[in-house]
Write a protein that holds these residues in place. Structure first.
Motif, mmCIF file in Angstrom:
data_model
loop_
_atom_site.group_PDB
_atom_site.id
_atom_site.type_symbol
_atom_site.label_atom_id
_atom_site.label_comp_id
_atom_site.label_asym_id
_atom_site.label_seq_id
_atom_site.Cartn_x
_atom_site.Cartn_y
_atom_site.Cartn_z
ATOM 1 N N CYS A 131 5.426 -4.163 4.394
ATOM 2 C CA CYS A 131 6.805 -3.667 4.383
ATOM 3 C C CYS A 131 7.438 -3.705 5.777
ATOM 4 C CB CYS A 131 6.831 -2.230 3.869
ATOM 5 S SG CYS A 131 5.986 -1.102 4.994
ATOM 6 N N CYS A 164 -0.988 -1.684 5.283
ATOM 7 C CA CYS A 164 -1.054 -3.129 5.047
ATOM 8 C C CYS A 164 -0.041 -3.947 5.846
ATOM 9 C CB CYS A 164 -0.882 -3.426 3.564
ATOM 10 S SG CYS A 164 0.813 -3.200 2.984
ATOM 11 N N CYS A 174 0.801 -1.234 0.000
ATOM 12 C CA CYS A 174 0.000 0.000 0.000
ATOM 13 C C CYS A 174 0.830 1.280 0.000
ATOM 14 C CB CYS A 174 -0.931 0.005 1.210
ATOM 15 S SG CYS A 174 -0.080 0.315 2.782
ATOM 16 N N CYS A 183 7.908 1.745 4.646
ATOM 17 C CA CYS A 183 7.355 2.743 3.714
ATOM 18 C C CYS A 183 7.058 4.060 4.431
ATOM 19 C CB CYS A 183 6.092 2.228 3.020
ATOM 20 S SG CYS A 183 4.618 2.195 4.073
#
Ligand code: FES
Length: 351
Positions: free
Chosen positions: A305, A302, A297, A335
């Motif tokens: 990562c 999500c 995402c 992220c």
């Protein structure tokens, strides 16, 4: 975490703008794709020359033997439009093994009351949990409060009805509609703070729930949290999962804390050296040097990562996915993480 090529076994139209997609799992991948209720898959494909990844929740329970996700079409959504309009049975998609923590361990001996709040396609991981609970815990009960615009947009409507009939007395459902008349005030409107408080007043047994689950947009999650916390429900009993959050640029106060940095990133037993500019997140920097890190995402939602920070410090811009415990253990969303020290070490191999 790598991608596996999986064939689409079945595509089912759930509503006019939602399909569910089941994958054929070859025997050699059975173990890799064994999942827990409420987990999600990250899918990858190339659309008009561009690689697109998205995460979608599983809508089945593990005992069903069906690895199936639901994909609701969103306005301008590249992957969701492709899945709803172009994808065909027999096509192949790259799929990452199941991830996520939106579940609680189940036991045949439990006698629990579970309360679920869902809005729109937020029903996907919720129905997976409900089916798993109803079949695994014969003495537990489930309550679902499900917000939609109208009856025609209720995803899994028939399946929910069938579950109610099959598990009589153990599963009650309240459909709340925002754009259609309903038989009572309680069932009309949006799942906001007032509506959730209204439910708690009218149906006090909800507050005797042992575990609460919520999945939907950020406003609904916040409304559920605030209302339950005001009633002194312990946050350990609340599980939530958010829809995609918009990608934002780092705020000024976050940027001010960051520095040019150098990262050592450990992935699949290898170490990659990555220079990171001030204000850049670890994932973007790693992609610029060609590192193939797991992500979906890029919005802090999500958890694909997720990695562990072994040395150095970072500032996370947003975190809708990691629990307090994970953050305390040093896990970060790469992220969202901007380095605050000149050297950092990040390990993707520690789970
Ligand atoms: S890629 Fe989804 S949280 Fe980072």
């Amino acid at each position: 975490m790598k991608f596996y090529p999986l064939k689409v076994k079945d595509i089912r139209i759930e509503t006019s703008d939602c399909v569910s997609i089941a994958f054929d799992i070859p025997p050699q991948y059975k173990e890799v794709f064994a999942f827990q209720q409420g987990q999600y898959l990250t899918l990858k494909t190339v659309i008009n020359g561009e690689e697109i990844r998205r995460s979608y929740s599983l809508c089945t329970a593990p005992a069903e033997g069906d690895v199936r996700v639901a994909i609701k079409q969103v306005t301008d959504g590249k992957f969701s439009t492709f899945a709803n309009q172009k994808l065909r049975k027999g096509d192949t998609l790259d799929v990452m093994p199941p991830m996520g923590h939106f579940f609680t361990p189940l036991s045949q001996t439990h006698q629990k009351s579970y309360v679920f709040f869902a809005a729109g396609s937020g029903i996907t991981p919720i129905i997976s949990n409900i089916k798993a609970i109803l079949t695994t815990e014969p003495q537990s009960i489930c309550t679902l409060i499900y917000g939609n615009q109208r009856v025609s947009t209720i995803i899994f409507k028939e399946e929910i009805e069938a579950l109610k009939n099959k598990h009589l007395g153990r599963f009650q459902v309240f459909n709340v509609l925002s754009r259609e008349k309903t038989e009572s005030d309680l069932l009309h409107g949006r799942l906001d703070k007032n509506k959730i408080a209204h439910f708690l007043d009218k149906i006090p047994s909800i507050l005797r729930g042992d575990e609460f689950f919520a999945c939907g947009p950020v406003d609904m999650i916040e409304a559920v949290k605030e209302t339950l916390f005001a009633k002194e429900i312990d946050e350990k009993r609340l599980h939530f999962e958010l829809f995609n959050a918009p990608k934002t640029s780092p705020k000024k106060e976050v940027l001010a804390k960051t520095v040019n940095s150098h990262a050592q990133i450990k992935l699949d037993g290898l170490t990659i050296d990555v220079p990171i500019d001030k204000g850049q997140n670890i994932l973007d920097a790693a992609q610029m040097v060609g590192a193939d890190l797991p992500f979906a995402c890029k919005g802090g939602v999500c958890c694909t990562c997720r990695a562990k920070l072994i040395a150095g410090e970072v500032e996370m811009q947003a975190n809708y996915a990691l629990t307090k415990e994970e953050v305390a253990q040093g896990f970060i969303l790469t992220c969202q993480a901007l380095p605050k020290t000149e050297k950092i070490v990040v390990d993707f191999d520690i789970k």
